[in-house]
Design a protein around this motif. Sequence first.
Motif, PDB file in Angstrom:
ATOM      1  N   PHE A  55       0.420  -1.087   0.134  1.00 34.60           N
ATOM      2  CA  PHE A  55       0.031   0.358  -0.006  1.00 34.60           C
ATOM      3  C   PHE A  55       0.625   1.325  -0.039  1.00 34.60           C
ATOM      4  O   PHE A  55       1.577   1.741   0.816  1.00 34.60           O
ATOM      5  CB  PHE A  55      -0.976  -0.136   1.132  1.00 34.60           C
ATOM      6  N   ALA A  56       0.629   2.409  -0.609  1.00 36.98           N
ATOM      7  CA  ALA A  56       1.217   3.703  -0.702  1.00 36.98           C
ATOM      8  C   ALA A  56      -0.024   4.299  -0.782  1.00 36.98           C
ATOM      9  O   ALA A  56      -0.329   4.423  -1.799  1.00 36.98           O
ATOM     10  CB  ALA A  56       2.339   3.765  -2.365  1.00 36.98           C
ATOM     11  N   GLY A  57       0.632   5.216  -0.125  1.00 34.95           N
ATOM     12  CA  GLY A  57      -0.805   6.845  -0.201  1.00 34.95           C
ATOM     13  C   GLY A  57      -1.847   7.399   0.642  1.00 34.95           C
ATOM     14  O   GLY A  57      -1.204   6.810   1.672  1.00 34.95           O
ATOM     15  N   ASP A  58      -2.717   7.883   0.524  1.00 35.22           N
ATOM     16  CA  ASP A  58      -3.961   8.085   1.577  1.00 35.22           C
ATOM     17  C   ASP A  58      -5.032   7.442   2.131  1.00 35.22           C
ATOM     18  O   ASP A  58      -5.545   7.980   0.080  1.00 35.22           O
ATOM     19  CB  ASP A  58      -2.640   9.723   1.990  1.00 35.22           C
ATOM     20  N   PRO A  59      -5.579   7.301   2.128  1.00 34.72           N
ATOM     21  CA  PRO A  59      -6.584   6.566   1.989  1.00 34.72           C
ATOM     22  C   PRO A  59      -8.057   7.278   2.056  1.00 34.72           C
ATOM     23  O   PRO A  59      -9.228   7.391   1.865  1.00 34.72           O
ATOM     24  CB  PRO A  59      -6.849   5.482   2.863  1.00 34.72           C
ATOM     25  N   SER A 100      -4.269  16.780   8.050  1.00 32.23           N
ATOM     26  CA  SER A 100      -2.845  17.848   8.373  1.00 32.23           C
ATOM     27  C   SER A 100      -2.370  18.875   7.169  1.00 32.23           C
ATOM     28  O   SER A 100      -2.558  18.355   6.617  1.00 32.23           O
ATOM     29  CB  SER A 100      -1.766  17.539   9.109  1.00 32.23           C
ATOM     30  N   PRO A 101      -1.938  19.866   6.993  1.00 36.15           N
ATOM     31  CA  PRO A 101      -1.817  20.855   5.730  1.00 36.15           C
ATOM     32  C   PRO A 101      -0.814  20.136   5.190  1.00 36.15           C
ATOM     33  O   PRO A 101      -1.365  20.218   4.386  1.00 36.15           O
ATOM     34  CB  PRO A 101      -1.616  22.262   6.332  1.00 36.15           C
ATOM     35  N   ALA A 102      -0.246  19.485   5.529  1.00 31.80           N
ATOM     36  CA  ALA A 102       0.842  18.881   5.154  1.00 31.80           C
ATOM     37  C   ALA A 102       0.648  17.405   4.663  1.00 31.80           C
ATOM     38  O   ALA A 102       0.885  17.189   3.163  1.00 31.80           O
ATOM     39  CB  ALA A 102       1.907  18.223   6.147  1.00 31.80           C
ATOM     40  N   ARG A 106       0.046  17.542  -0.105  1.00 26.45           N
ATOM     41  CA  ARG A 106       1.107  15.578  -0.147  1.00 26.45           C
ATOM     42  C   ARG A 106      -0.171  15.296  -1.386  1.00 26.45           C
ATOM     43  O   ARG A 106       0.469  15.082  -2.618  1.00 26.45           O
ATOM     44  CB  ARG A 106       1.052  15.269   0.707  1.00 26.45           C
ATOM     45  N   ALA A 107      -1.447  15.392  -0.884  1.00 24.21           N
ATOM     46  CA  ALA A 107      -2.631  14.918  -1.517  1.00 24.21           C
ATOM     47  C   ALA A 107      -2.444  15.348  -3.098  1.00 24.21           C
ATOM     48  O   ALA A 107      -2.580  15.053  -3.799  1.00 24.21           O
ATOM     49  CB  ALA A 107      -3.455  15.078  -0.995  1.00 24.21           C
ATOM     50  N   ARG A 108      -2.604  17.403  -2.886  1.00 25.52           N
ATOM     51  CA  ARG A 108      -2.139  17.721  -3.846  1.00 25.52           C
ATOM     52  C   ARG A 108      -1.854  17.795  -4.801  1.00 25.52           C
ATOM     53  O   ARG A 108      -1.820  17.503  -5.879  1.00 25.52           O
ATOM     54  CB  ARG A 108      -2.218  18.869  -3.281  1.00 25.52           C
ATOM     55  N   ARG A 109      -0.130  17.408  -4.116  1.00 22.30           N
ATOM     56  CA  ARG A 109       0.837  16.722  -5.537  1.00 22.30           C
ATOM     57  C   ARG A 109       0.487  15.364  -6.448  1.00 22.30           C
ATOM     58  O   ARG A 109       1.316  15.393  -7.178  1.00 22.30           O
ATOM     59  CB  ARG A 109       2.349  17.218  -4.610  1.00 22.30           C
ATOM     60  N   SER A 110      -0.152  14.834  -5.303  1.00 22.09           N
ATOM     61  CA  SER A 110      -0.864  13.743  -6.017  1.00 22.09           C
ATOM     62  C   SER A 110      -1.788  13.925  -6.689  1.00 22.09           C
ATOM     63  O   SER A 110      -2.083  12.518  -7.435  1.00 22.09           O
ATOM     64  CB  SER A 110      -0.783  12.270  -5.048  1.00 22.09           C
ATOM     65  N   GLY A 111      -2.163  14.687  -6.838  1.00 21.46           N
ATOM     66  CA  GLY A 111      -3.481  14.944  -7.993  1.00 21.46           C
ATOM     67  C   GLY A 111      -4.741  14.407  -7.759  1.00 21.46           C
ATOM     68  O   GLY A 111      -5.464  15.085  -8.365  1.00 21.46           O
TER      69      GLY A 111
END
Length: 125
Positions: A55-59, A100-102, A106-111
């Motif tokens: 698994f990689a990412g943020d669910p 969190s803002p961070a 990260r989510a925004r940079r992943s699209g």
Amino acid sequence: MQEDEMWLELPNPEEPGERIPLLFLSTLRTFWWMRRFGTARTKPELKAQIEPLWFAGDPRFIAVIAAPARNGKAPKRLHLLYQRTATGRRGIEPTDWNASPAALERARRSGAHVPDAVRPHSRPH
């Protein structure tokens, strides 16, 4: 849950006691996965084909899962999972899942389509 849907629940990175569902919709690309996650009647040898599960990412936004190759040493059969709110489709408001803002960055940079980071309120004078 309908026969053509399957949920995969993962812990919220910032609230480990909270589980976040990711929906698999039945398509030709998900058939392999759905057969292996299956039900209580799924054969153990099929379930073993997805162990370990990478698994990689943020669910809360976008993630990738992968099953092992036949030798079990490397990930294979990558599958993209996402929250519908992270797709940016019209009429679906993004949510921050108390991220969190961070994490939002990260989510925004992943699209992912996510709300702007919450800015601290200025103190009244």
